[in-house]
Design a protein around this motif. Structure first.
Motif, PDB file in Angstrom:
ATOM      1  N   LEU A  21      -3.721   5.301 -15.078  1.00 29.70           N
ATOM      2  CA  LEU A  21      -3.082   6.586 -14.781  1.00 29.70           C
ATOM      3  C   LEU A  21      -1.765   6.393 -14.044  1.00 29.70           C
ATOM      4  N   ILE A  22      -1.709   5.387 -13.197  1.00 31.54           N
ATOM      5  CA  ILE A  22      -0.565   5.278 -12.278  1.00 31.54           C
ATOM      6  C   ILE A  22       0.352   4.100 -12.581  1.00 31.54           C
ATOM      7  N   LYS A  23       0.013   3.326 -13.567  1.00 36.69           N
ATOM      8  CA  LYS A  23       0.730   2.060 -13.730  1.00 36.69           C
ATOM      9  C   LYS A  23       2.211   2.253 -14.043  1.00 36.69           C
ATOM     10  N   ASN A  24       2.570   3.402 -14.615  1.00 32.21           N
ATOM     11  CA  ASN A  24       3.969   3.585 -14.993  1.00 32.21           C
ATOM     12  C   ASN A  24       4.813   4.309 -13.959  1.00 32.21           C
ATOM     13  N   TYR A  25       4.206   4.674 -12.846  1.00 28.78           N
ATOM     14  CA  TYR A  25       4.996   5.297 -11.778  1.00 28.78           C
ATOM     15  C   TYR A  25       5.574   4.214 -10.879  1.00 28.78           C
ATOM     16  N   ARG A  26       6.815   4.446 -10.476  1.00 28.40           N
ATOM     17  CA  ARG A  26       7.432   3.490  -9.564  1.00 28.40           C
ATOM     18  C   ARG A  26       7.042   3.800  -8.118  1.00 28.40           C
ATOM     19  N   VAL A  27       6.933   5.087  -7.826  1.00 31.68           N
ATOM     20  CA  VAL A  27       6.635   5.505  -6.451  1.00 31.68           C
ATOM     21  C   VAL A  27       5.468   6.495  -6.467  1.00 31.68           C
ATOM     22  N   ILE A  28       4.564   6.325  -5.522  1.00 31.08           N
ATOM     23  CA  ILE A  28       3.520   7.319  -5.305  1.00 31.08           C
ATOM     24  C   ILE A  28       3.653   7.829  -3.880  1.00 31.08           C
ATOM     25  N   LEU A  29       3.615   9.159  -3.764  1.00 33.74           N
ATOM     26  CA  LEU A  29       3.641   9.816  -2.462  1.00 33.74           C
ATOM     27  C   LEU A  29       2.246  10.329  -2.155  1.00 33.74           C
ATOM     28  N   THR A  30       1.789  10.099  -0.953  1.00 32.48           N
ATOM     29  CA  THR A  30       0.504  10.677  -0.560  1.00 32.48           C
ATOM     30  C   THR A  30       0.739  12.049   0.057  1.00 32.48           C
ATOM     31  N   GLY A  31      -0.350  12.755   0.292  1.00 35.85           N
ATOM     32  CA  GLY A  31      -0.286  13.967   1.084  1.00 35.85           C
ATOM     33  C   GLY A  31      -0.365  13.626   2.562  1.00 35.85           C
ATOM     34  N   SER A  32      -0.543  14.666   3.361  1.00 37.39           N
ATOM     35  CA  SER A  32      -0.520  14.468   4.802  1.00 37.39           C
ATOM     36  C   SER A  32      -1.813  13.865   5.343  1.00 37.39           C
ATOM     37  N   HIS A  33      -2.875  13.923   4.532  1.00 33.98           N
ATOM     38  CA  HIS A  33      -4.151  13.458   5.074  1.00 33.98           C
ATOM     39  C   HIS A  33      -5.064  12.936   3.965  1.00 33.98           C
ATOM     40  N   PRO A  34      -4.678  11.801   3.375  1.00 32.25           N
ATOM     41  CA  PRO A  34      -5.467  11.245   2.267  1.00 32.25           C
ATOM     42  C   PRO A  34      -6.624  10.398   2.789  1.00 32.25           C
ATOM     43  N   GLU A  35      -7.673  11.040   3.225  1.00 32.51           N
ATOM     44  CA  GLU A  35      -8.704  10.395   4.033  1.00 32.51           C
ATOM     45  C   GLU A  35      -9.863   9.820   3.229  1.00 32.51           C
ATOM     46  N   TYR A  36     -10.152  10.427   2.073  1.00 33.12           N
ATOM     47  CA  TYR A  36     -11.385  10.111   1.349  1.00 33.12           C
ATOM     48  C   TYR A  36     -11.079   9.430   0.017  1.00 33.12           C
ATOM     49  N   HIS A  37     -11.700   8.289  -0.209  1.00 29.13           N
ATOM     50  CA  HIS A  37     -11.424   7.522  -1.427  1.00 29.13           C
ATOM     51  C   HIS A  37     -12.707   6.911  -1.959  1.00 29.13           C
ATOM     52  N   SER A  38     -12.881   7.033  -3.253  1.00 24.77           N
ATOM     53  CA  SER A  38     -13.987   6.345  -3.915  1.00 24.77           C
ATOM     54  C   SER A  38     -13.582   4.896  -4.165  1.00 24.77           C
ATOM     55  N   THR A  39     -14.533   4.091  -4.517  1.00 24.80           N
ATOM     56  CA  THR A  39     -14.223   2.685  -4.817  1.00 24.80           C
ATOM     57  C   THR A  39     -13.259   2.570  -6.002  1.00 24.80           C
ATOM     58  N   PRO A  40     -13.481   3.280  -7.104  1.00 22.64           N
ATOM     59  CA  PRO A  40     -12.494   3.190  -8.200  1.00 22.64           C
ATOM     60  C   PRO A  40     -11.091   3.646  -7.771  1.00 22.64           C
ATOM     61  N   MET A  41     -11.007   4.637  -6.912  1.00 24.18           N
ATOM     62  CA  MET A  41      -9.681   5.072  -6.434  1.00 24.18           C
ATOM     63  C   MET A  41      -9.030   3.966  -5.608  1.00 24.18           C
ATOM     64  N   TRP A  42      -9.818   3.383  -4.718  1.00 24.43           N
ATOM     65  CA  TRP A  42      -9.285   2.314  -3.849  1.00 24.43           C
ATOM     66  C   TRP A  42      -8.811   1.148  -4.714  1.00 24.43           C
ATOM     67  N   ASP A  43      -9.646   0.763  -5.667  1.00 25.56           N
ATOM     68  CA  ASP A  43      -9.311  -0.386  -6.521  1.00 25.56           C
ATOM     69  C   ASP A  43      -8.059  -0.109  -7.355  1.00 25.56           C
ATOM     70  N   ALA A  44      -7.940   1.101  -7.861  1.00 30.51           N
ATOM     71  CA  ALA A  44      -6.785   1.437  -8.695  1.00 30.51           C
ATOM     72  C   ALA A  44      -5.491   1.374  -7.877  1.00 30.51           C
ATOM     73  N   MET A  45      -5.534   1.934  -6.690  1.00 29.61           N
ATOM     74  CA  MET A  45      -4.331   1.939  -5.853  1.00 29.61           C
ATOM     75  C   MET A  45      -3.939   0.517  -5.470  1.00 29.61           C
ATOM     76  N   LYS A  46      -4.937  -0.291  -5.123  1.00 32.03           N
ATOM     77  CA  LYS A  46      -4.629  -1.678  -4.728  1.00 32.03           C
ATOM     78  C   LYS A  46      -4.080  -2.462  -5.916  1.00 32.03           C
ATOM     79  N   ALA A  47      -4.647  -2.235  -7.074  1.00 34.14           N
ATOM     80  CA  ALA A  47      -4.155  -2.931  -8.274  1.00 34.14           C
ATOM     81  C   ALA A  47      -2.704  -2.557  -8.540  1.00 34.14           C
ATOM     82  N   TRP A  48      -2.389  -1.291  -8.361  1.00 33.25           N
ATOM     83  CA  TRP A  48      -1.011  -0.814  -8.585  1.00 33.25           C
ATOM     84  C   TRP A  48      -0.060  -1.448  -7.567  1.00 33.25           C
ATOM     85  N   LEU A  49      -0.484  -1.500  -6.318  1.00 36.07           N
ATOM     86  CA  LEU A  49       0.360  -2.135  -5.288  1.00 36.07           C
ATOM     87  C   LEU A  49       0.545  -3.625  -5.583  1.00 36.07           C
ATOM     88  N   ASP A  50      -0.485  -4.251  -6.038  1.00 35.06           N
ATOM     89  CA  ASP A  50      -0.402  -5.688  -6.336  1.00 35.06           C
ATOM     90  C   ASP A  50       0.467  -5.979  -7.549  1.00 35.06           C
TER      91      ASP A  50
END
Lengths: 752, 111
Positions: free
Chosen positions: A499-528
């Motif tokens: 979903l996110i691989k083609n974005y250069r920048v991702i902005l979070t909201g003011s309080h992105p507190e809750y994450h599932s394991t697939p969400m965490w893994d996807a974000m880390k993969a994108w950062l890596d």
């Protein structure tokens, strides 16, 4: 009070797909509806003002409406169940752990035709075991045990109805004897009437009402409920197990439900030969320890025999099930962004709010090649919105005014929520019986997730929190004409990295507190892989959550062991029922937020915010682009959330938790209120100097770091940051720093 | 009870601090006073109902049994939220000490 409300069937919809809205009109018989774009949902006169432009669409118009009601409360229903009156005699046996005995009528088991008052109900009434029978002619009779149960104590409950010999027997046996407490008993007497033949489903933890709802809900745990043909020896019945059942009873099983089976589902497995499986409605809590939990095992998968209980609540709710009142086919060319259905049923007055906004997001097309993607995506933290859905701490929790440092604010939506607890509350609240709410669904009106909602929890000033606070960022993006897509947490969970691989920048909201394991893994993969993340909030990546595999739109949290918690999971109940994963803080799962964004949660305070002071790393050439045009020593000593850019919840660098060695501390906040308190996972022994006026660790760190893959991360460490963006017509040092960073992050040149 | 009890003589100094800044950073002494005043063992809770955003407020009370309805005070209608804070402080101070104090800035509380 609020006169119109509703909810969408999804928070994220793709172009070309349908979205429906379910609406309750509390006054009058018609309302007007239209779609608006959400640019700024804050009507604070100190800010830029509401910006909710009308987007003409096919749904514009006037609609008939009616008031709809919510049938909350969880229960089990077994649809294909034989009429108990067809047996010459039958017996029921279960283990129960009641948690709210003050309720006058709580059904443990019922086969009851409410229209004819026919059948059988086994209930708790004022703490006593009550048998109710109806003969179908309108005559009913009630018998009870003289002894009372105690709350949060296990009992074996038995009932036998011997129609052939016209006797019944009720029994309850405490698993633990307490000195001076008489809470076990057994009574055998003549049947007061002939139990009628009720050819209706069998219910546990609730019973059919004459108005068509399921009511008289039981609050507490039920384990190993079973119906048997005949009247076994009482001692044998009490000692019965169901997996496997004793040989003497096995041939007599009508149904025996093993709640340890299918924990992640809404199926209740009948281990009897007829397989009369039950369906669990409104998500009672599963993965719950049973009467025999001995503390040896804490994971329900490891010792299922010790996790045979389900905890039912009168205020569980998954799906209100309202019919769709408005359906919209989102045009193929619809722009991604935040939208809302605006409903209006008259003029809003001081004592009546006659409009509402039901938010949703239009995501980019599902097919990656369907449309050119902008460089920037805003990740709408819908899991965090859902975690706080109908947050009612201001209603149910004592002492909140002390925490807030000011009177608790109620808007029209809050008054409605107070009057309608059946909308059910958030993952921060407790059930009526005091147990923690571990599931939250979006398939219900969520009154605190909307433009124009001012939260009792938001910082002084605009008093915005979560969804509406994030519209400060949306307004800022619009002001600076930044092209962006909106994706949601739920999209990220389902679609992952793709979903996110083609974005250069991702902005979070003011309080992105809750994450599932697939969400965490996807974000880390994108950062890596070179992603550039702008973490524009605080207390991010804090709680681990789980999604349900079969039910859309519901998340689970277990408030395990540590962290800021408004309730605590019971020992032995730290593992998610939806996935079996260990719940609680990501920090306790080996993934502190510092690993994702360089900083992690350190303090919270909800009264007033403070400012940042520029730190030496701001002059590091690596960060020069961030401070271009900004020479101020003090940053963000203004804002709509608490009057400063550093507030509500703060994060700071901590190398021990994984903040990388190369991270630049550009600025740190200071001079906080005494109500900005160090969070409890940051100390192991109580100290007198926890407040921000006395504790040197209470601060937000504004940070920048590059990644080894050429990407970068900018972290603000404060929920209030975005509340400073709109000040002075969006021209201020917080806005400038954020814009400088965003423009450089959008640039294709790699970092490092 | 183990919590702090207001001493009207030694704590009077904090009344003026609250009058000046009802919401904001407070001294440790005022914090102690507020923590004591805001604790209501009855379970009731005073709240501030916002009739019109950023314009009008009125005091309401949640009964100890939250299944009972909110009780709204028809008057006064506050046009300044800080005045509502001062009014509630005044009531609580009176309940704790028996003393009546006048915290109003005088211009913003409606009839």
């Amino acid at each position: 009070m609020l006169k119109i409300l509703g909810y969408p069937d999804r928070y994220s919809v793709a172009p070309g797909e349908p979205i429906s809205f379910q609406i309750s009109l509390e006054e009058g018989d018609a309302y007007d509806a239209r779609i608006v774009r959400v640019i700024n949902g804050d009507c604070n006169p100190a800010g830029p003002g509401l910006d909710l432009p009308h987007i003409p669409s096919a749904i514009d118009g006037r609609y008939p409406g009616i008031a709809r009601r919510v049938d909350a409360g969880s229960y089990l229903v077994a649809a294909d169940f034989p009429a108990l009156a067809s047996y010459r005699a039958f017996s029921f046996r279960a283990l129960v752990w009641p948690t709210l005995l003050a309720r006058p009528a709580q059904v443990l088991a019922a086969q009851w035709d409410s229209a004819t008052k026919c059948g059988f109900k086994l209930m708790l009434g004022d703490g006593r075991l009550v048998l109710m029978l109806g003969d179908g002619s309108g005559r009913t009779a009630q018998e009870e045990l003289p002894v009372r149960m105690l709350q949060r104590k296990w009992y074996i409950v038995t009932a036998t109805i011997d129609r052939a010999n016209r006797v019944f027997q009720l029994g309850q046996s405490a698993l633990q004897a307490d000195f001076g407490v008489d809470d076990s008993g057994n009574r055998k007497a003549a049947l007061p009437l002939t139990m009628g033949h009720a050819a209706v489903p069998l219910y546990l933890a609730g019973g059919p009402q004459t108005d068509g709802t399921i009511g008289e809900h039981f609050n507490g745990k039920i384990e190993a409920p079973a119906f048997l043909d005949g009247v076994p020896d009482h001692a044998t019945l009490e000692a019965m197990t169901i997996s496997p059942p004793p040989a003497a009873l096995s041939p007599h099983i009508i149904a025996a439900w093993d709640f340890a089976d299918g924990v992640s589902t809404v199926r209740a497995t009948d281990v009897g030969p007829s397989r009369r499986h039950g369906r669990l409605v409104n998500l009672p809590a599963r993965g719950m320890k049973g009467s025999n939990w001995n503390g040896e095992h804490h994971r329900w998968q490891v010792a299922p025999v010790q996790y045979g209980a389900i905890h039912f609540h009168e205020d569980d709710l998954y799906d209100t099930g309202w019919p769709a009142d408005i359906a919209w086919a989102v045009p193929e060319n619809a722009e991604s962004g935040a939208y809302a259905l605006h409903l209006r049923c008259g003029e809003t007055e001081a004592d009546a709010m006659r409009e509402t906004y039901i938010p949703f997001f239009i995501r980019p097309p599902r097919k990656p090649t369907a449309r050119r993607r902008p460089k920037v995506a805003f990740l709408a933290p819908t899991c965090s919105y859902l975690a706080y859905a109908n947050h009612a701490g201001h209603i149910t929790a004592p002492g909140v005014e002390t925490m807030m440092g000011r009177l608790l604010h109620f808007g029209h939506q809050d008054v409605y929520l107070y009057d309608h607890p059946e909308l059910c509350y958030s993952l921060y609240d407790t059930h009526a019986d005091g147990s923690g709410i571990c599931y939250s669904s979006r398939l219900r009106p969520v009154l605190n997730c909307a433009p124009r909602y001012h939260s009792w929890l938001g910082g002084d000033g605009s008093s915005l929190y979560q969804y509406n606070a994030d519209t400060h960022l949306l307004g800022w993006l619009a002001h600076h004409q930044i092209e962006y897509d909106v994706i949601t947490d739920e999209d990220l969970h389902r679609d992952g990295y793709e979903l996110i691989k083609n974005y250069r920048v991702i902005l979070t909201g003011s309080h992105p507190e809750y994450h599932s394991t697939p969400m965490w893994d996807a974000m880390k993969a994108w950062l890596d892989r070179g992603g550039r993340l702008m973490y524009l909030g605080g207390n991010g990546w804090y709680w681990r959550i789980a999604f349900h595999d079969e039910l859309p739109g519901v998340i689970e949290v277990r408030r395990a062991e540590d962290g800021i918690r408004s309730w605590e999971a019971e020992p032995g109940e730290y593992y998610h029922s939806f996935t079996g994963e260990y719940g609680g803080l990501w920090r306790r799962c080996g993934r502190p937020p510092n690993l994702m964004v360089g900083i992690g949660f350190v303090a919270q305070g909800f009264d007033v915010s403070s400012y940042y002071r520029r730190a030496p790393d701001a002059d590091n050439p690596r960060a020069s682009f961030i401070f271009e045009g900004v020479t101020d020593e003090i940053i963000g000593n203004f804002g709509l959330i608490g009057g400063g850019a550093a507030g509500i919840e703060l994060d700071c660098i901590n190398p021990l938790l994984g903040s990388p060695p190369g991270i630049l501390r550009l600025a740190s906040s200071e001079d906080h209120s005494p109500l900005m308190l160090l969070v409890n996972e940051e100390f192991t022994s109580t100290m007198p100097n926890l407040g921000g006026d006395q504790n040197e660790r209470v601060r937000a760190d504004l940070c920048f770091m590059e990644t080894t893959s050429g990407g970068a991360i900018f972290s603000t460490g404060s929920i209030a940051w975005c509340g400073s963006l709109p000040c002075q017509g969006y021209e201020n040092n917080v806005s400038r720093i954020t814009l400088n960073t965003l423009r450089r992050f959008m640039d294709e040149r790699t970092f490092g | 009870m183990g919590y702090y009890r207001i001493d009207p003589d030694s704590d009077r100094q904090f009344v003026e601090e609250f009058r000046r800044t009802p919401v904001g950073k407070h001294s440790p002494g005022l914090m102690r006073v507020l923590n004591a005043l805001r604790h209501d063992p009855s379970g009731k809770q005073i709240v501030l109902f916002c009739r019109k955003p950023f314009a009008e407020w009125q005091i309401a009370e949640m009964p100890a049994d939250r299944r009972q309805p909110l009780v709204f005070e028809e008057r006064p209608i506050f046009t300044d939220r800080d005045e509502a804070e001062r009014e509630v402080f005044r009531r609580r101070w009176h309940a704790a000490t028996g003393e009546r104090i006048n915290l109003s800035l005088g211009a913003t509380a409606g009839a």
